[in-house]
Scaffold this motif. Structure first.
Motif, PDB file in Angstrom:
ATOM      1  N   GLY A 113      35.840 -75.700  20.040  1.00  0.00           N
ATOM      2  CA  GLY A 113      35.171 -76.184  18.838  1.00  0.00           C
ATOM      3  C   GLY A 113      33.792 -76.751  19.149  1.00  0.00           C
ATOM      4  N   THR A 126      39.470 -77.034  18.714  1.00  0.00           N
ATOM      5  CA  THR A 126      40.594 -76.200  19.148  1.00  0.00           C
ATOM      6  C   THR A 126      41.676 -77.036  19.830  1.00  0.00           C
ATOM      7  N   PRO A 132      32.665 -71.868  28.729  1.00  0.00           N
ATOM      8  CA  PRO A 132      33.629 -71.636  27.650  1.00  0.00           C
ATOM      9  C   PRO A 132      33.488 -72.683  26.552  1.00  0.00           C
TER      10      PRO A 132
END
Ligand SMILES: Cc1cc2nc3c(=O)[nH]c(=O)nc-3n(C[C@H](O)[C@H](O)[C@H](O)COP(=O)(O)OP(=O)(O)OC[C@H]3O[C@@H](n4cnc5c(N)ncnc54)[C@H](O)[C@@H]3O)c2cc1C
Length: 455
Positions: free
Chosen positions: A69, A138, A66
């Motif tokens: 940013g 993020t 995953p």
């Protein structure tokens, strides 16, 4: 099985790629670690799409990494065994802000800048804890690596601010964690068994967080940067203890830079805030008074005319660290953050400088005091990405700094694979086994960001 065709069916042709030029980007980051190849990049839009991708990967035993940013700098989002990079940036909805219970429910791809801008426009009296990192990173990626932001010295590290989450487990189930598993409100993670801990600090090895509820905090109207200068390295632990004992901080850094000359000292950067001018003035005079008395007043001086660049750097939220980080102008930057007990700051400072001198690395030091219990001690190295030798030297310096952090009784933060191995080797063996058991239980086929937290 044609994995590419299956992924295309799930997310649509324009949201999956196996083309070399795109894989090139996802096979490296801006830190000093070597590149490693990704096979597919997938950008899901919904939790259901994430679920389908995970179910496929689990059935076909394809690794998934995953990515938020992608800015940890320690290659945590660069796949170790190929497979899918799951880039979460299209999941960018701010689903709800509850201004009374003070939380924001967001999707995994929401950037720090997007949440900050949304709050500024719609809830100007509220703020979230914003890291110094580039604005595209993020909120979720940061919270999951136990990052910290501009109000962490006051309210704690950002992972402590998580109220709950929605997670797609490696076997495909969608699971709600925290109060949202019982109630329509995402306002608290307890009183329940503390399940968020199964996903915080694991580097994506236990599941994919698709939604997260983050605490919000009152935003004071006034904010000011104060600087106090010293050369007393040994006195740092006591000074930090005195500053935090006042219990009036918003943010607090210790910085030093070899150049320009006037910055070749240690500066306590104390950031105060207040809802009124009186509150601000009270806090400022408390810090001035404290340092005036500290060790008879001889060792730490208040900086009357703070350089405007320095003042702006710390007044901005987030501060301009991304520009400052590339001080060598070679496009490469990696820092190992050590979470250190406050007692060890002086020793870490001296030995950190010795490492920089040994490797001939121009150094800048920024350390953020996190609450009144620990310091994020960044050993910062800027390097030229086009120069293999420079990269090699940086890796060696990072390794030495990581070893030093552990020797000092500290913890390596967001460490790359070698640093994780170092930590696991020092860890109580039963704890290391427990980590393996938890991973195995959640991810029986070992598809989630494999290589991380492995013995
Ligand atoms: C100049 C500079 C300054 C910085 N300053 C700070 C600072 O002040 N404070 C700070 O905390 N950090 C700082 N950082 C470090 C880092 O950039 C931030 O912590 C950043 O917020 C990490 O978020 P990200 O979205 O880039 O995470 P990523 O790198 O994308 O991901 C981090 C980890 O979480 C996993 N992950 C990501 N999304 C998910 C998901 N949805 N589900 C499961 N796992 C997931 C990834 O696999 C990876 O292991 C700085 C970096 C730079 C370059």
């Amino acid at each position: 099985m044609d994995i590419y065709a299956s992924l295309k069916n799930i997310v649509g042709e324009s949201n999956v790629s196996n083309s070399q030029e795109e894989l090139f980007i996802y096979s490296r980051d801006s830190g000093a670690q070597p590149s490693r190849k990704a096979d597919y990049v997938v950008m899901p839009k919904t939790t259901e799409e994430v679920q389908k991708v995970v179910t496929l990967a689990n059935a076909e035993k394809v690794p998934i990494t995953p990515l938020g940013g992608g800015f940890t700098l320690s290659a945590l989002v660069v796949p170790n065994r190929g497979g899918i990079v799951l880039d979460m940036k299209r999941m960018d909805k701010i689903i709800e802000v509850n201004p009374i219970s003070r939380y924001a429910l967001i999707e995994a791809g929401v950037s720090q800048a997007a949440l900050q801008a949304y709050l500024k426009k719609n809830h100007p009296h509220l703020q979230h804890s914003t890291p110094e990192a580039p604005p595209t990173v993020t909120v979720v990626g940061n919270a999951l690596i136990q990052g910290h932001g501009h109000i962490s010295p006051r309210y704690g590290v950002n992972s402590d601010m998580i109220n709950g989450m929605e997670v797609v487990l490696p076997t495909g189930e969608i699971c709600k964690i925290g109060s949202s598993s019982v109630s329509p409100y995402w306002f608290t993670r307890g009183p329940l068994p503390d399940l968020p801990g199964l996903f915080i600090g694991w580097f994506g090895t236990t599941g994919i967080v698709t939604r997260l509820s983050m605490k919000l905090y009152p935003k004071p109207k006034y904010r000011e940067v104060m600087a106090f200068q010293t050369d007393d390295v040994d006195g740092l632990p006591d000074a930090i203890c005195e500053v935090t004992q006042l219990d009036l901080l918003e943010d607090y850094f210790l910085i030093m830079q070899e150049k320009p000359e006037w910055m070749n000292h240690i500066f306590h950067i104390v950031i105060v805030s207040g809802h009124s001018e009186e509150e601000l003035e009270f806090k400022k005079s408390a810090f001035k008074g404290m340092f005036k008395k500290f060790k008879g007043g001889d060792t730490v001086q208040y900086v009357e005319d703070l350089h405007p660049t320095l003042e702006k750097r710390f007044l901005d939220v987030p501060p301009l660290a991304a520009l400052a980080a590339d001080f060598k102008k070679g496009g490469g930057f990696e820092y190992t953050g050590a979470i250190l007990p406050i007692d060890k700051v002086g020793e870490a400072w001296k030995k950190g400088l010795e490492i920089s001198q040994k490797y001939g690395i121009f150094s800048s030091y920024v350390h953020q005091v996190l609450t009144c219990h620990s310091v994020m001690f960044g050993f910062n190295y800027s390097f030229n990405r086009a120069d293999d030798k420079d990269i090699e030297i940086t890796r060696e310096a990072l390794e030495e700094a990581n070893r030093l952090s552990l020797e000092l009784g500290g913890m390596i933060w967001k460490g790359e694979l070698g640093a994780q191995k170092m930590t696991m080797e020092k860890m109580d063996p039963n704890t290391a086994q427990l980590i393996q058991k938890v991973k195995k239980m959640l991810d029986p086929n070992g598809i989630m960001n494999p290589g991380n937290w492995e013995i």
